[in-house]
Write an enzyme that holds these catalytic residues in place. Structure first.
Site, PDB file in Angstrom:
ATOM      1  N   ASP A 182      43.164  37.985  43.899  1.00 49.35           N
ATOM      2  CA  ASP A 182      43.212  39.320  43.293  1.00 49.35           C
ATOM      3  C   ASP A 182      42.904  40.399  44.341  1.00 49.35           C
ATOM      4  O   ASP A 182      43.350  40.284  45.490  1.00 49.35           O
ATOM      5  CB  ASP A 182      42.206  39.367  42.122  1.00 49.35           C
ATOM      6  CG  ASP A 182      42.650  40.319  41.029  1.00 49.35           C
ATOM      7  OD1 ASP A 182      42.693  41.530  41.295  1.00 49.35           O
ATOM      8  OD2 ASP A 182      42.962  39.854  39.914  1.00 49.35           O
ATOM      9  N   ASP A 183      42.124  41.416  43.946  1.00 47.18           N
ATOM     10  CA  ASP A 183      41.854  42.528  44.872  1.00 47.18           C
ATOM     11  C   ASP A 183      40.495  42.390  45.554  1.00 47.18           C
ATOM     12  O   ASP A 183      39.933  43.374  46.027  1.00 47.18           O
ATOM     13  CB  ASP A 183      41.967  43.868  44.140  1.00 47.18           C
ATOM     14  CG  ASP A 183      41.063  43.929  42.911  1.00 47.18           C
ATOM     15  OD1 ASP A 183      40.156  43.091  42.795  1.00 47.18           O
ATOM     16  OD2 ASP A 183      41.282  44.809  42.057  1.00 47.18           O
ATOM     17  N   ASP A 194      35.890  37.921  54.831  1.00 45.74           N
ATOM     18  CA  ASP A 194      35.069  38.614  53.846  1.00 45.74           C
ATOM     19  C   ASP A 194      35.923  39.340  52.799  1.00 45.74           C
ATOM     20  O   ASP A 194      36.565  40.347  53.094  1.00 45.74           O
ATOM     21  CB  ASP A 194      34.172  39.632  54.581  1.00 45.74           C
ATOM     22  CG  ASP A 194      33.287  40.394  53.614  1.00 45.74           C
ATOM     23  OD1 ASP A 194      33.364  40.144  52.393  1.00 45.74           O
ATOM     24  OD2 ASP A 194      32.511  41.251  54.092  1.00 45.74           O
ATOM     25  N   ASP A 213      39.265  51.279  41.741  1.00 46.67           N
ATOM     26  CA  ASP A 213      40.552  50.598  41.549  1.00 46.67           C
ATOM     27  C   ASP A 213      40.463  49.097  41.778  1.00 46.67           C
ATOM     28  O   ASP A 213      41.217  48.329  41.203  1.00 46.67           O
ATOM     29  CB  ASP A 213      41.582  51.137  42.553  1.00 46.67           C
ATOM     30  CG  ASP A 213      41.678  52.630  42.535  1.00 46.67           C
ATOM     31  OD1 ASP A 213      42.320  53.145  41.612  1.00 46.67           O
ATOM     32  OD2 ASP A 213      41.100  53.285  43.439  1.00 46.67           O
ATOM     33  N   HIS A 242      39.103  44.562  39.749  1.00 48.55           N
ATOM     34  CA  HIS A 242      39.744  43.563  38.897  1.00 48.55           C
ATOM     35  C   HIS A 242      39.318  42.137  39.226  1.00 48.55           C
ATOM     36  O   HIS A 242      38.954  41.348  38.352  1.00 48.55           O
ATOM     37  CB  HIS A 242      41.261  43.722  39.021  1.00 48.55           C
ATOM     38  CG  HIS A 242      42.021  43.023  37.962  1.00 48.55           C
ATOM     39  ND1 HIS A 242      42.654  41.824  38.173  1.00 48.55           N
ATOM     40  CD2 HIS A 242      42.242  43.350  36.672  1.00 48.55           C
ATOM     41  CE1 HIS A 242      43.236  41.451  37.057  1.00 48.55           C
ATOM     42  NE2 HIS A 242      43.007  42.353  36.133  1.00 48.55           N
ATOM     43  N   GLY A 255      26.255  38.705  31.280  1.00 49.42           N
ATOM     44  CA  GLY A 255      26.477  37.541  30.425  1.00 49.42           C
ATOM     45  C   GLY A 255      26.598  36.283  31.259  1.00 49.42           C
ATOM     46  O   GLY A 255      25.949  36.166  32.302  1.00 49.42           O
ATOM     47  N   GLY A 272      52.100  39.253  39.290  1.00 48.90           N
ATOM     48  CA  GLY A 272      53.475  38.755  39.296  1.00 48.90           C
ATOM     49  C   GLY A 272      54.422  39.918  39.461  1.00 48.90           C
ATOM     50  O   GLY A 272      54.002  41.029  39.809  1.00 48.90           O
ATOM     51  N   GLU A 284      56.995  42.992  38.501  1.00 46.83           N
ATOM     52  CA  GLU A 284      56.848  44.137  37.594  1.00 46.83           C
ATOM     53  C   GLU A 284      57.102  43.730  36.150  1.00 46.83           C
ATOM     54  O   GLU A 284      58.059  43.037  35.852  1.00 46.83           O
ATOM     55  CB  GLU A 284      57.887  45.202  37.980  1.00 46.83           C
ATOM     56  CG  GLU A 284      57.524  45.927  39.248  1.00 46.83           C
ATOM     57  CD  GLU A 284      57.092  47.346  38.957  1.00 46.83           C
ATOM     58  OE1 GLU A 284      56.283  47.528  38.034  1.00 46.83           O
ATOM     59  OE2 GLU A 284      57.581  48.251  39.642  1.00 46.83           O
ATOM     60  N   ASP A 327      59.341  42.666  27.725  1.00 42.87           N
ATOM     61  CA  ASP A 327      59.591  41.787  28.867  1.00 42.87           C
ATOM     62  C   ASP A 327      59.514  40.324  28.412  1.00 42.87           C
ATOM     63  O   ASP A 327      58.887  40.012  27.394  1.00 42.87           O
ATOM     64  CB  ASP A 327      58.546  42.061  29.961  1.00 42.87           C
ATOM     65  CG  ASP A 327      58.999  41.551  31.319  1.00 42.87           C
ATOM     66  OD1 ASP A 327      60.178  41.153  31.455  1.00 42.87           O
ATOM     67  OD2 ASP A 327      58.173  41.556  32.254  1.00 42.87           O
ATOM     68  N   SER A 354      45.402  39.524  32.048  1.00 48.73           N
ATOM     69  CA  SER A 354      44.583  39.289  33.231  1.00 48.73           C
ATOM     70  C   SER A 354      43.221  38.742  32.868  1.00 48.73           C
ATOM     71  O   SER A 354      42.596  38.046  33.644  1.00 48.73           O
ATOM     72  CB  SER A 354      44.327  40.584  33.981  1.00 48.73           C
ATOM     73  OG  SER A 354      45.496  41.246  34.224  1.00 48.73           O
TER      74      SER A 354
HETATM   75 CA   LIG Z   1      56.373  40.032  32.855  1.00 52.37          CA
HETATM   76 CA   LIG Z   2      24.113  36.225  33.929  1.00 50.18          CA
HETATM   77 CA   LIG Z   3      37.332  42.067  54.495  1.00 49.93          CA
END
Ligand SMILES: [Ca+2]
Ligand SMILES: [Ca+2]
Ligand SMILES: [Ca+2]
Ligand SMILES: *[C@@H]1O[C@H](CO)[C@@H](O)[C@H](O)[C@H]1NC(C)=O
Ligand SMILES: *[C@@H]1O[C@H](CO)[C@@H](O)[C@H](O)[C@H]1NC(C)=O
Ligand SMILES: *[C@@H]1O[C@H](CO)[C@@H](O)[C@H](O)[C@H]1NC(C)=O
Ligand SMILES: *[C@@H]1O[C@H](CO)[C@@H](O)[C@H](O)[C@H]1NC(C)=O
Ligand SMILES: [Ca+2]
Length: 596
Positions: free
Chosen positions: A147-148, A175, A185, A188, A206, A249, A251, A295, A362
């Protein structure tokens, strides 16, 4: 077969249709007649041999082949097939884990009570607590979020953070810490990571579904995503990482048809054949958020792939969320967000925070990855395909609402919005414990021809599946229909595949935004809906122009159908070979397709 099974290739007909990927080792089987008079088969068989030429020669001579070619690079060979058929699989043991019967303590984390989808007294949950009570919390299992990035020093992740399951592909360093921006941003990946493995009983936020699993993150979405970036991410440390969770994935605009390119494809193949010591990396994928654009997740080559467990969402009340995409390749479902009055997902957030508003498909894939981690803890010997069998068998419609539930040919309820339904952590760990790896059969077949589509085209095909021989195969896993077709407006097409048992899979539903005239180029539409059905009998493919007779173009297509039984799909991906290996040591059977 009292004297023991024969060599897989002895006295059998091996047939090559087409070589797809550059130089291959070409072995010629001498003295065999083509089994199918009408078709273009020859007696050559192309294989890649990992050990290179020398080993290829050995294998060739051992099995009565003549080695005519040379090997360009390491790939998956029929040596591997033999190994799969004989060694690895035949000797696989049922795992018998013994767990201490500790008295179980519910997590005390402050937000646990808000994690309605993990445990809920009304049973509208993923049954995670029941799996924990059996002693499964993800210990010894490694999950990586592609992911990001991941906030590795988040106070609720730190203890489970695994640097060896992490990398920063965007910047090329080890890293994966997210890049911080004013709008957060890049939160995620950190949110997804907490769903899997937020730490339990630390007084913070949690818990993850698999709160004792190791968690890593690959930073790869915060920059230009190229084939190379995807491939590097999908193939990070495959002997260490067990499960990769991805929520990205092509668009979701309702008009794109796209999937993994060359390197990412190879990464998947390499993962399932070599990852986890040959048992296969497990790729969990979000089915996509293009519901509003109508889609189809079958137009997304990552979810549509047989290598990924594609996961959809249900809202808290059991409805199909507005963002959900329907398609036949979805395997199962977990909870996520819905309408404003429905609860969302509680998880870790950037800057050591906790959020109760994680959303979309997601959010569903990581919950599935966590549940799968519990199943892997219960049985470390599960292959990537075993895991899909377990998901098919233990997911259930529960209270999930749709008018699309159908009963397939083996009595299971299946839907294009939910696949086989809601994952059940307790059920999957219980079945995992006693699961014996699925037998090894290879079964790949194809049929090629051209037709005009016009406004409506229906094709009936019969397949004998070697009925009447001792290699008669009686149950399916994934079914793929590979289509090449052109059409003036792709989005007007609906494509259905009907199995001999009558199961009707929607391979493609009309997509109003898809005005492309590019058609499909060897697109392998996949369905999971005929899992465990008998392939023998009549298959029907229907292609329809929903806009009616006023708007149809002239088009032609060729058609490829493959049934995958217990051996890796790489064969069809690399070679259009029509073979079938069965039993532990594998007999091969070429079976017959007919247009009827
Ligand atoms: Ca799709
Ligand atoms: Ca915890
Ligand atoms: Ca880095
Ligand atoms: C997994 O299978 C291998 C053989 O393939 C066996 O040696 C090992 O004991 C098995 N592990 C478990 C936990 O059953
Ligand atoms: C995590 O590390 C970042 C720097 O990479 C730092 O700014 C932040 O304060 C750290 N957070 C915690 C909770 O230690
Ligand atoms: C990461 O891998 C290295 C090298 O294989 C090993 O020495 C180290 O102990 C591993 N670290 C963790 C946290 O597993
Ligand atoms: C396919 O079979 C069905 C009956 O099962 C029949 O109605 C249909 O006309 C057939 N299609 C073609 C093209 O023969
Ligand atoms: Ca998939």
């Amino acid at each position: 077969m009292a004297s023991g099974p024969p060599y897989p290739f002895e006295g059998r007909k091996l047939q090559l249709l087409e070589l797809l990927l550059g130089p291959l080792l070409v072995l010629l089987v001498s003295g065999l007649e083509p089994a199918l008079g009408q078709k273009v088969f020859t007696n050559t068989w192309a294989v890649h041999i990992p050990g290179g030429l020398e080993e290829a020669d050995q294998v060739a001579s051992k099995h009565g082949f003549i080695n005519y070619g040379h090997v360009s690079k390491m790939l998956y060979s029929f040596i591997l097939l033999l190994q799969l058929c004989t060694v690895t699989w035949a000797e696989q043991q049922v795992s018998k884990q013994r767990k201490k019967r500790d008295t179980y303590q519910e997590p005390l984390d402050p937000k646990f009570k808000d994690q309605w989808y993990l445990y809920n007294s009304n049973h509208r949950d993923l049954n995670a607590k029941a799996a924990w009570q059996l002693g499964y919390t993800g210990k010894g299992v490694v999950v990586s979020i592609l992911d990001d990035g991941i906030e590795k020093n988040h106070s609720d992740l730190m203890e489970n953070y695994d640097p060896n399951a992490s990398y920063d592909v965007n910047d090329g360093d080890p890293d994966p810490q997210p890049r911080y921006t004013q709008l957060n941003d890049n939160r995620h990946g950190t949110r997804c990571a907490g769903e899997v493995a937020a730490v339990a009983n630390n007084g913070i936020c949690g818990v993850g579904v698999a709160y004792n699993a190791k968690i890593g993150g690959v930073r790869m979405l915060d920059g230009e995503v190229t084939d190379m970036v995807e491939a590097q991410s999908l193939s990070l440390n495959p002997q260490h990482i067990d499960i990769y969770s991805a929520s990205w994935g092509p668009e979701d605009d309702g008009k794109t048809v796209d999937g993994p390119a060359k390197l990412a494809k190879e990464a998947f193949l390499h993962g399932v054949t070599e990852g986890r010591g040959g048992l296969g990396s497990i790729f969990v994928w979000a089915s996509g958020n293009g519901g509003r654009e109508k889609d189809s997740c079958n137009c997304d080559g990552y979810t549509n792939s047989i290598y990924t467990l594609s996961i959809s969402s249900s809202t808290q009340n059991g409805n199909v969320p507005w963002y959900s995409e329907a398609c036949s390749s979805t395997l199962a479902t977990t909870y996520s967000s819905g309408n404003l009055n429905e609860k969302q997902i509680v998880t870790t957030d950037l800057k050591s925070k906790c959020t109760d508003s994680h959303t979309g498909t997601s959010a569903s894939a990581p919950l599935a990855a966590g549940i799968i981690a519990l199943a892997l803890e219960a049985n470390k010997n599960l292959t990537w395909r075993d895991m899909q069998h377990l998901v098919v068998r233990t997911s259930h419609p529960a209270h999930l609402l749709t008018n699309d539930w159908r009963t397939n040919g083996v009595g299971r309820k299946v839907s294009h919005s939910y696949g086989y339904g809601l994952l059940d952590a307790r059920a999957i760990v219980s079945l995992a414990k006693t699961w014996t790896s699925v037998n090894v059969f290879i079964y790949v077949s194809f049929l090629t021809f051209d037709r005009n589509i016009g406004a409506h085209l229906s094709i009936n095909m019969s397949v004998d599946a070697c009925i009447g021989t001792d290699s008669h195969v009686t149950s399916l896993e994934h079914v793929q229909a590979r289509l090449t077709l052109s059409y003036n407006r792709r989005g007007n097409l609906a494509i259905h595949l009907i199995s001999p048992a009558g199961t009707r899979s929607t391979l493609l539903h009309p997509r109003p935004h898809d005005y492309s005239s590019e058609g499909f180029n060897d697109w392998a539409f996949m369905t999971t809906h005929s899992w465990d059905e008998n392939p023998t009998g009549k298959w029907t493919m229907e292609i329809e122009n929903v806009a009616g007779a006023s708007d149809y173009g002239k088009a032609s297509f060729s058609f490829f159908l493959s049934f995958i039984l217990s051996v890796n799909q790489f064969i069809t991906d690399y070679w259009n070979i029509m073979i079938w290996c069965c039993r532990e040591i594998g007999c091969m059977c070429v079976f017959d397709w007919k247009l009827i």
